[in-house]
Design a protein around this motif. Structure first.
Motif, PDB file in Angstrom:
ATOM      1  N   UNK A  70       0.827  -1.206   0.000  1.00 57.37           N
ATOM      2  CA  UNK A  70       0.000   0.000   0.000  1.00 57.37           C
ATOM      3  C   UNK A  70       0.860   1.254   0.000  1.00 57.37           C
ATOM      4  N   UNK A  71       1.005   1.848  -1.175  1.00 55.80           N
ATOM      5  CA  UNK A  71       1.714   3.123  -1.318  1.00 55.80           C
ATOM      6  C   UNK A  71       0.719   4.249  -1.600  1.00 55.80           C
ATOM      7  N   UNK A  72      -0.549   4.019  -1.217  1.00 58.36           N
ATOM      8  CA  UNK A  72      -1.593   4.999  -1.518  1.00 58.36           C
ATOM      9  C   UNK A  72      -1.872   5.945  -0.365  1.00 58.36           C
ATOM     10  N   UNK A  73      -1.680   5.503   0.862  1.00 62.71           N
ATOM     11  CA  UNK A  73      -2.050   6.329   2.009  1.00 62.71           C
ATOM     12  C   UNK A  73      -0.816   7.044   2.546  1.00 62.71           C
ATOM     13  N   UNK A  74      -0.980   8.313   2.868  1.00 65.58           N
ATOM     14  CA  UNK A  74       0.153   9.134   3.300  1.00 65.58           C
ATOM     15  C   UNK A  74       0.392   8.930   4.798  1.00 65.58           C
ATOM     16  N   UNK A  75       1.485   8.261   5.111  1.00 65.67           N
ATOM     17  CA  UNK A  75       1.834   7.971   6.498  1.00 65.67           C
ATOM     18  C   UNK A  75       3.297   8.275   6.742  1.00 65.67           C
ATOM     19  N   UNK A  76       3.645   8.582   8.004  1.00 70.40           N
ATOM     20  CA  UNK A  76       5.065   8.664   8.337  1.00 70.40           C
ATOM     21  C   UNK A  76       5.664   7.268   8.422  1.00 70.40           C
ATOM     22  N   UNK A  77       6.975   7.193   8.382  1.00 69.45           N
ATOM     23  CA  UNK A  77       7.653   5.918   8.602  1.00 69.45           C
ATOM     24  C   UNK A  77       7.457   5.527  10.063  1.00 69.45           C
ATOM     25  N   UNK A  78       7.043   4.291  10.309  1.00 72.40           N
ATOM     26  CA  UNK A  78       6.820   3.819  11.678  1.00 72.40           C
ATOM     27  C   UNK A  78       7.514   2.486  11.889  1.00 72.40           C
ATOM     28  N   UNK A  79       8.100   2.329  13.077  1.00 68.98           N
ATOM     29  CA  UNK A  79       8.732   1.078  13.459  1.00 68.98           C
ATOM     30  C   UNK A  79       8.227   0.668  14.838  1.00 68.98           C
ATOM     31  N   UNK A  80       8.750  -0.429  15.351  1.00 64.41           N
ATOM     32  CA  UNK A  80       8.331  -0.918  16.672  1.00 64.41           C
ATOM     33  C   UNK A  80       8.525   0.151  17.735  1.00 64.41           C
ATOM     34  N   UNK A  81       9.537   0.971  17.575  1.00 70.38           N
ATOM     35  CA  UNK A  81       9.816   2.039  18.530  1.00 70.38           C
ATOM     36  C   UNK A  81       8.621   2.954  18.733  1.00 70.38           C
ATOM     37  N   UNK A  82       7.894   3.251  17.657  1.00 69.94           N
ATOM     38  CA  UNK A  82       6.745   4.148  17.770  1.00 69.94           C
ATOM     39  C   UNK A  82       5.631   3.513  18.605  1.00 69.94           C
ATOM     40  N   UNK A  83       5.399   2.236  18.396  1.00 73.85           N
ATOM     41  CA  UNK A  83       4.403   1.525  19.203  1.00 73.85           C
ATOM     42  C   UNK A  83       4.821   1.513  20.669  1.00 73.85           C
ATOM     43  N   UNK A  84       6.097   1.271  20.906  1.00 69.89           N
ATOM     44  CA  UNK A  84       6.598   1.247  22.282  1.00 69.89           C
ATOM     45  C   UNK A  84       6.438   2.610  22.947  1.00 69.89           C
ATOM     46  N   UNK A  85       6.700   3.681  22.192  1.00 70.54           N
ATOM     47  CA  UNK A  85       6.540   5.032  22.753  1.00 70.54           C
ATOM     48  C   UNK A  85       5.101   5.279  23.194  1.00 70.54           C
ATOM     49  N   UNK A  86       4.143   4.851  22.363  1.00 69.13           N
ATOM     50  CA  UNK A  86       2.739   5.042  22.728  1.00 69.13           C
ATOM     51  C   UNK A  86       2.354   4.198  23.941  1.00 69.13           C
ATOM     52  N   UNK A  87       2.842   2.974  24.010  1.00 68.99           N
ATOM     53  CA  UNK A  87       2.529   2.140  25.168  1.00 68.99           C
ATOM     54  C   UNK A  87       3.112   2.739  26.447  1.00 68.99           C
ATOM     55  N   UNK A  88       4.332   3.254  26.359  1.00 70.55           N
ATOM     56  CA  UNK A  88       4.934   3.897  27.523  1.00 70.55           C
ATOM     57  C   UNK A  88       4.137   5.132  27.944  1.00 70.55           C
TER      58      UNK A  88
END
Length: 461
Positions: free
Chosen positions: A99-117
């Protein structure tokens, strides 16, 4: 009279999408007229040696595109009246689609961890007002102070009294347009602009005028000419790379647009959702014309998509109108999400994520430059996407459909069109919506399609 039927020899995988594309082409070409009743699911499945489920999915896709309508007890009919606008992105990622259609930032596991913290911290530190109060003025003073700090990173100095906390940029845009453009008024915008502007104009009742652009963005003379002949109330601009063509408007061009706006006394609505992600950029138009500019920014495209909080800064004369329209359309932003945004602004997490994103998206641009080395496309080193004009004789619909048949989704340029002026076909390709390996594969499919014979592609659809 013989009614048109799909050609089973032209059906490719995924079969439902290929079948839907055949019907769509027949409708657009007039071979299936408005009101024509389509075969029943079972009858068409038998004729084409497909499963009933495949035909049903094809009809559902045509309904989604606004080309047919299903009537209970009567069947499915061609519907060529103007449909609801279709988003340029996939509503959901299906199977193995890149999916190269939706405009999103690059996200990795780190981003999920930041939100959980952050959510863990919130469980221990949630203010009672964020959970129990209905009054924005009770909940948000502290968040407005953080907003002023963040807006400073965006190049804009303002007061807490001039800031509204919103549920992201879409809410901010809508409120700004409601405040600046009453029903029946006219708003100008770039001819290739935000994909929600056309439906918003319909829903909110204002007239939208798409104006010519060049390599520096909106052309001031075109805005001046419109102002001379039309009672225009506002101009909506995206000067800092978030626009579909990934253009960074120069300082001189920004000053020229401000001069036109002041001469004709019109309001500027500035969408700047990338904010400090764009490292070397001129000051926002709102900093050049603070007396007439409504400025919108947010965190979703530059930190974590789930942080759906943004800021709308307004001149003194618009503060009451913005507050009232925000109340009737949203009441207030979600307090618990605002708590996370404020914490991240104040402890530096938000800016750390922006700097990480800047490095990550620059790497994605290196991949695009390598894979699409023979293509001419528009980009910026820190844009989340590229804008790819198609070669002469290539249609967007065919190009997007052919990519989709090869499990790659890209956004058609027509979705961003606000003007009826002559159109140069193009597509928008997101660079941050998937991992690097899939991005390389998806761009490879696009590169091969650019080299293919358009007549061969037409026969393959």
């Amino acid at each position: 009279m013989t009614i048109w039927r799909p050609d089973p020899a032209l059906i490719r995988r995924p079969a439902y999408l290929s079948l839907a594309d055949q019907f769509a082409r027949a409708i657009h070409d007039g071979r299936l007229e408005n009101g024509t009743r389509l075969p029943t699911h079972r009858r068409l499945a038998d004729e084409l040696h497909l499963s009933v489920q495949t035909v049903s999915r094809a009809y559902e896709e045509l309904i989604r595109r606004g080309l047919v309508a299903g009537e209970i007890g009567r069947g499915t009919f061609v519907q060529t009246r103007k449909p609801e606008p279709v988003p340029p992105y996939l509503p959901e990622r299906l199977g193995e689609v890149i999916d190269l259609s939706i405009l999103k930032p690059v996200c990795e596991t780190m981003h999920h961890d930041k939100m959980k913290q952050a959510l863990g911290w919130l469980a221990e530190n949630l203010p009672a007002s964020a959970a129990l109060s209905f009054r924005p003025n009770v909940v948000f003073p502290r968040h407005r102070a953080a907003a002023v700090e963040w807006l400073g990173h965006c190049g804009l100095e303002t007061s807490q009294l001039n800031v509204s906390v919103t549920n992201g940029a879409t809410a901010g845009m809508t409120v700004a347009l409601m405040a600046a453009a009453p029903p029946g008024s006219t708003v100008a915008a770039e001819a290739i602009g935000h994909h929600t502007l056309v439906p918003l104009a319909t829903y909110l009742g204002f007239n939208l005028e798409g104006l010519p652009i060049d390599e520096d963005g909106l052309i001031p003379d075109a805005l001046d000419e419109l102002c001379r002949h039309t009672d225009i109330r506002a101009v909506f601009v995206q000067p800092s790379v978030i626009n579909p063509t990934a253009t960074l408007m120069s300082k001189a061009r920004r000053a020229a647009i401000v001069e036109v706006a002041r001469r004709h006394d019109i309001t500027i609505i500035e969408n700047d959702v990338l904010g400090p992600l764009i490292e070397d950029r001129p000051l926002p138009l709102a900093a050049l014309a603070p007396e007439r500019a409504l400025y919108v920014t947010s965190f979703t495209k530059i930190t974590v998509p789930g942080l759906r909080i943004g800021y709308l800064a307004a001149p003194d004369r618009f503060v009451a109108a913005v507050a009232n329209r925000h109340l009737v359309s949203n009441w207030m932003a979600t307090p618990v999400v605002a708590e996370i945004a404020t914490k991240w602004v104040q402890d530096g997490t938000a800016m750390q994520l922006v700097e990480w994103q800047r490095a990550a998206i620059r790497k994605r641009h290196s991949i695009a430059a390598e894979v699409l080395a023979d293509a001419r496309f528009h980009s910026h080193a820190e844009s989340l996407h590229i804008w790819l004009p198609l070669p002469p004789g290539r249609s967007e619909e065919s190009f997007v459909s052919q990519a989709r048949l090869q499990n790659v989704a890209i956004a058609p340029g027509l979705s961003f069109r606000t003007s009826e002026a002559p159109w140069a076909p193009a597509v928008r390709i997101s660079l941050g919506s998937t991992d690097e390996a899939e991005l390389r594969t998806g761009l490879g499919v696009v590169a091969k399609l650019l080299l293919a014979d358009p007549e061969h592609l037409l026969l393959a659809i």
